[in-house]
Design a protein around this motif. Structure first.
Motif, PDB file in Angstrom:
ATOM      1  N   SER A   1     -15.276   2.130  21.021  1.00 52.24           N
ATOM      2  CA  SER A   1     -15.503   3.529  21.344  1.00 52.24           C
ATOM      3  C   SER A   1     -14.177   4.288  21.378  1.00 52.24           C
ATOM      4  O   SER A   1     -14.061   5.406  20.870  1.00 52.24           O
ATOM      5  CB  SER A   1     -16.215   3.644  22.692  1.00 52.24           C
ATOM      6  OG  SER A   1     -16.448   4.989  23.017  1.00 52.24           O
ATOM      7  N   LEU A   2     -13.154   3.635  21.952  1.00 56.78           N
ATOM      8  CA  LEU A   2     -11.835   4.260  22.050  1.00 56.78           C
ATOM      9  C   LEU A   2     -11.223   4.430  20.656  1.00 56.78           C
ATOM     10  O   LEU A   2     -10.666   5.482  20.321  1.00 56.78           O
ATOM     11  CB  LEU A   2     -10.924   3.385  22.922  1.00 56.78           C
ATOM     12  CG  LEU A   2      -9.687   4.074  23.519  1.00 56.78           C
ATOM     13  CD1 LEU A   2     -10.100   5.164  24.476  1.00 56.78           C
ATOM     14  CD2 LEU A   2      -8.810   3.045  24.238  1.00 56.78           C
ATOM     15  N   ALA A   3     -11.364   3.408  19.829  1.00 52.31           N
ATOM     16  CA  ALA A   3     -10.783   3.457  18.484  1.00 52.31           C
ATOM     17  C   ALA A   3     -11.478   4.522  17.628  1.00 52.31           C
ATOM     18  O   ALA A   3     -10.828   5.251  16.874  1.00 52.31           O
ATOM     19  CB  ALA A   3     -10.895   2.092  17.821  1.00 52.31           C
ATOM     20  N   LEU A   4     -12.796   4.627  17.768  1.00 52.35           N
ATOM     21  CA  LEU A   4     -13.544   5.557  16.910  1.00 52.35           C
ATOM     22  C   LEU A   4     -13.477   6.997  17.406  1.00 52.35           C
ATOM     23  O   LEU A   4     -13.272   7.923  16.627  1.00 52.35           O
ATOM     24  CB  LEU A   4     -15.009   5.124  16.812  1.00 52.35           C
ATOM     25  CG  LEU A   4     -15.323   3.925  15.913  1.00 52.35           C
ATOM     26  CD1 LEU A   4     -16.801   3.586  16.008  1.00 52.35           C
ATOM     27  CD2 LEU A   4     -14.952   4.219  14.470  1.00 52.35           C
ATOM     28  N   PHE A   5     -13.688   7.164  18.708  1.00 55.56           N
ATOM     29  CA  PHE A   5     -13.846   8.530  19.229  1.00 55.56           C
ATOM     30  C   PHE A   5     -12.766   8.922  20.243  1.00 55.56           C
ATOM     31  O   PHE A   5     -12.755  10.055  20.711  1.00 55.56           O
ATOM     32  CB  PHE A   5     -15.223   8.686  19.895  1.00 55.56           C
ATOM     33  CG  PHE A   5     -16.356   8.245  19.015  1.00 55.56           C
ATOM     34  CD1 PHE A   5     -16.761   9.030  17.941  1.00 55.56           C
ATOM     35  CD2 PHE A   5     -17.018   7.054  19.265  1.00 55.56           C
ATOM     36  CE1 PHE A   5     -17.803   8.621  17.141  1.00 55.56           C
ATOM     37  CE2 PHE A   5     -18.072   6.649  18.457  1.00 55.56           C
ATOM     38  CZ  PHE A   5     -18.452   7.426  17.393  1.00 55.56           C
ATOM     39  N   GLY A   6     -11.939   7.997  20.648  1.00 53.67           N
ATOM     40  CA  GLY A   6     -10.877   8.320  21.583  1.00 53.67           C
ATOM     41  C   GLY A   6     -11.355   8.469  23.016  1.00 53.67           C
ATOM     42  O   GLY A   6     -10.676   9.095  23.828  1.00 53.67           O
ATOM     43  N   ARG A   7     -12.533   7.933  23.341  1.00 55.06           N
ATOM     44  CA  ARG A   7     -12.980   7.973  24.740  1.00 55.06           C
ATOM     45  C   ARG A   7     -13.945   6.817  24.999  1.00 55.06           C
ATOM     46  O   ARG A   7     -14.589   6.303  24.093  1.00 55.06           O
ATOM     47  CB  ARG A   7     -13.654   9.302  25.063  1.00 55.06           C
ATOM     48  CG  ARG A   7     -14.917   9.581  24.249  1.00 55.06           C
ATOM     49  CD  ARG A   7     -15.452  10.960  24.527  1.00 55.06           C
ATOM     50  NE  ARG A   7     -15.786  11.112  25.929  1.00 55.06           N
ATOM     51  CZ  ARG A   7     -15.609  12.233  26.611  1.00 55.06           C
ATOM     52  NH1 ARG A   7     -15.085  13.275  26.018  1.00 55.06           N
ATOM     53  NH2 ARG A   7     -15.960  12.310  27.874  1.00 55.06           N
ATOM     54  N   THR A   8     -14.030   6.400  26.253  1.00 56.90           N
ATOM     55  CA  THR A   8     -14.926   5.297  26.587  1.00 56.90           C
ATOM     56  C   THR A   8     -16.084   5.772  27.453  1.00 56.90           C
ATOM     57  O   THR A   8     -17.168   5.217  27.392  1.00 56.90           O
ATOM     58  CB  THR A   8     -14.182   4.183  27.355  1.00 56.90           C
ATOM     59  OG1 THR A   8     -13.528   4.775  28.474  1.00 56.90           O
ATOM     60  CG2 THR A   8     -13.172   3.493  26.468  1.00 56.90           C
ATOM     61  N   ASP A   9     -15.841   6.791  28.278  1.00 54.14           N
ATOM     62  CA  ASP A   9     -16.892   7.266  29.178  1.00 54.14           C
ATOM     63  C   ASP A   9     -17.537   8.524  28.593  1.00 54.14           C
ATOM     64  O   ASP A   9     -16.892   9.561  28.460  1.00 54.14           O
ATOM     65  CB  ASP A   9     -16.299   7.565  30.556  1.00 54.14           C
ATOM     66  CG  ASP A   9     -17.387   8.000  31.538  1.00 54.14           C
ATOM     67  OD1 ASP A   9     -18.571   7.770  31.216  1.00 54.14           O
ATOM     68  OD2 ASP A   9     -17.048   8.568  32.585  1.00 54.14           O
ATOM     69  N   TRP A  10     -18.817   8.416  28.238  1.00 55.27           N
ATOM     70  CA  TRP A  10     -19.491   9.538  27.581  1.00 55.27           C
ATOM     71  C   TRP A  10     -20.276  10.395  28.570  1.00 55.27           C
ATOM     72  O   TRP A  10     -20.792  11.440  28.204  1.00 55.27           O
ATOM     73  CB  TRP A  10     -20.429   9.022  26.487  1.00 55.27           C
ATOM     74  CG  TRP A  10     -19.637   8.480  25.352  1.00 55.27           C
ATOM     75  CD1 TRP A  10     -19.148   7.221  25.225  1.00 55.27           C
ATOM     76  CD2 TRP A  10     -19.191   9.205  24.203  1.00 55.27           C
ATOM     77  NE1 TRP A  10     -18.417   7.104  24.068  1.00 55.27           N
ATOM     78  CE2 TRP A  10     -18.439   8.308  23.410  1.00 55.27           C
ATOM     79  CE3 TRP A  10     -19.345  10.522  23.763  1.00 55.27           C
ATOM     80  CZ2 TRP A  10     -17.846   8.689  22.203  1.00 55.27           C
ATOM     81  CZ3 TRP A  10     -18.768  10.896  22.566  1.00 55.27           C
ATOM     82  CH2 TRP A  10     -18.022   9.994  21.794  1.00 55.27           C
TER      83      TRP A  10
END
Lengths: 326, 280
Positions: free
Chosen positions: A168-177
């Motif tokens: 999630s961090l690699a793709l979108f730059g965040r882990t908590d949605w």
């Protein structure tokens, strides 16, 4: 006079009907009159009115006192065309419509081809499910998708939270949605709106393509397949040319529908406050019905929208005529 | 071997498409039947573990604002839609009979106009129609909505019904005429019963148009007790982001009639119209 009418009638009717018992009375016109009146008063007259209004200054004062509307010529058009915001709205509308037409056509065609390949019972099942998406009103469809993308308890938010943190961090730059506002930035807003609109409109394309496929002999595709053509080749060399008229109509209808999306946008944006996601139809509406009301300007935007759709319709009519000639 | 794998892939793709198409509808109904703890739970469940009709009760019983309840909106919508259906059906039947049964000078022009008129973006007509409705004194009146919906549904209704009228063999009417029936009797006793299925299909289309419409209802109606269902949805249910259970229950109630009718039309369209009429 009567003889004149009679001859032109017979010419128009052609040889097949000339044999029939001729009925030349006023009855058909009487039967037609109510419908003609309704269409003239509720569709044609307003269409003329919106053009006329776009050349006038028309605000709350003119509306209140029933005062004459001051003529401003092309001033409304000059104002919107010179406005960078209008150009942004126009660009958004064109890009959105283009993306939605392409996606709807591709997905709809693939599903149509798929339904044609499936076994009878499976095709009935998938077709029935697809039909439900089509039957859902645009309004409630949009409300459900809004719930799916809800920033705290929405299913999509939950799904994104299930992604491995690293990915999630690699793709979108965040882990908590949780708390991620899908509708707050124009890009994600238009992405979700595209999903909602394509979901609602692909069934029509799929069902129409399927109907088209059923109407052309399957032997042609079979023969091409036997000759060693792959599915890609079979589609573009055999299926597509045969169904060209169907695709033409579908592209034009999709373009017309996707250019004037209103309901879904209104629901996802929660009204007409968020200017950053405006497209032509909602911009025209907000101009006219958000205080202070500017009916003249709103009309000018509506005329631009109508003109674009008129060009699309015109291109299509010429396309059809050219096909008939060759 | 390769064929088997291909068939599996095709069926898997079919299931995927079905899931994508049907999931939002399923989720709407499922959410509407869940108690709040399940709706806002950290691990969402596909089906309600303890199904409840609480949200439906909340929506249907009790006032949205003092004196106005969901059933009022439902009735307003039903009233507008039914009035639209009746008027549109009557006018469409007359016009369709004219174009399908008579040859006259402006016939082709009328048909072309029907096609062109359907391409007009209705969203562009909100402003002039708003002023017209105000001038007619129909602002904030449900009949004003009926009037504009009649305009929107009529062109397609005539276009659709034309095919149904044309499908009734003219010989039947000629036979009735020879037997001494007047034109009115022929229309009433022969044509109408045979066109009835087409009239039903056309009516359902007009009903759906009127039932689903949002923009014009939003613009032409100003007091809450006259809101139609779609307007009420955007005002009272679509904007409250916390009560998703009630929102989904209300959405389901709005969607249900449309879905039922939609399925009915699909059947009507394919059913043979006058299969045995000529032979018999």
């Amino acid at each position: 006079m009567t003889t004149l009418t009679r001859t032109s009638e017979d010419v128009a009717a052609g040889p097949t009907t000339a044999r029939r018992r001729p009925r030349r009375d006023r009855l058909p016109y009487l039967l037609l009159l109510p419908a003609l009146l309704v269409i003239a008063v509720l569709l044609l007259w307003p269409l003329g009115q919106v053009v006329a209004m776009s050349f006038h200054e028309l605000g709350i004062r003119q509306l209140r006192g029933d005062q004459p509307w001051p003529w401003v010529g092309l001033a409304n058009y000059a104002e919107i065309l010179g406005d960078p915001f209008f150009r942004t709205v126009l660009r958004n509308t064109v890009l959105f419509a283009a993306a939605n037409v392409v996606l709807t056509m591709v997905l709809g065609t693939l599903v149509g081809l798929l339904l044609n390949r499936l076994g009878r019972r499976m095709a009935a099942f998938v077709g029935g499910c697809v039909m439900l998406a089509w039957a859902t009103p645009a309004l409630t469809g949009a409300i459900v998708w809004k719930w799916l993308f809800d920033d705290t308890s929405g299913l999509v938010t939950w799904l994104f939270n299930q992604l491995p943190d690293g990915l999630s961090l690699a793709l979108f730059g965040r882990t908590d949605w949780t708390g991620y506002g899908w509708f707050n930035s124009p890009l994600t807003f238009f992405a979700v709106l595209t999903l909602v609109v394509v979901w609602h409109s692909f069934p029509f394309v799929a069902v129409s393509v399927l109907a088209g496929l059923k109407s052309v002999p399957a032997e042609l595709q079979e023969a091409a397949r036997v000759d060693g053509a792959g599915p890609w080749r079979v589609f573009w060399s055999v299926t597509f040319p045969l169904l060209r008229p169907v695709f033409g109509i579908l592209v034009v209808l999709s373009t017309i529908w996707d250019f004037k999306v209103f309901t879904q946008q209104y629901v996802l944006a929660g009204g007409t406050q968020d200017r950053s996601t405006f497209m032509l139809s909602i911009y025209s509406y907000a101009m006219a019905f958000s205080p202070p009301p500017k009916f003249g300007m709103g009309s000018a935007i509506a005329v631009v929208l109508t003109a674009i759709l008129l060009v699309v319709t015109g291109i299509y009519v010429r396309m059809v005529l050219r096909q008939e000639e060759s | 071997m390769k064929r088997g794998v291909g068939k599996f892939a095709v069926n898997a793709a079919g299931l995927l498409v079905a899931l994508f198409a049907v999931f939002p509808v399923f989720w709407m109904v499922s959410t509407s039947l869940k108690p709040n703890e399940e709706i806002f739970s950290a691990t969402p469940q596909p089906v309600p573990r303890e199904p409840t009709l609480r949200h439906y009760r909340d929506v249907l019983i009790g006032d949205v604002i003092p004196g106005v309840s969901f059933t009022d909106f439902f009735l307003n919508s039903a009233l507008v839609a039914v009035a639209t259906v009746l008027l549109s059906g009557l006018l469409a039947l007359l016009a369709a009979t004219a174009v399908a049964r008579f040859r006259f000078r402006l016939r082709t022009s009328f048909l072309v106009m029907l096609l062109v008129v359907q391409m007009i973006p209705l969203e562009a007509l909100v402003i002039p129609l708003f002023l017209m409705i105000r001038r007619l004194g129909l602002y904030n009146q449900l009949p004003g909505l009926v009037l504009v919906y009649l305009g929107f549904s009529l062109p397609f209704a005539v276009w659709m019904l034309r095919g149904f009228v044309a499908a009734v063999p003219g010989e039947l009417e000629e036979a009735a005429a020879i037997d001494g029936a007047s034109r009115w009797q022929t229309f009433w006793r022969v044509l109408l019963p045979l066109v009835a299925p087409g009239l039903v299909a056309t009516s359902i289309f007009s009903f759906i148009t009127a039932w689903n419409e949002l923009i014009f209802a939003l613009t032409f109606i100003s007091t809450e007790d006259r809101y139609t269902l779609p307007v009420a949805m955007t005002f009272f249910f679509g904007r409250d982001d916390t009560a998703w259970g009630s929102v989904m229950a209300a959405s389901t109630l709005l969607t249900l009639p449309v879905m039922i009718f939609f399925v009915l039309v699909q059947r009507r369209m394919v059913s043979g119209l006058v299969a045995g009429a000529v032979k018999g």
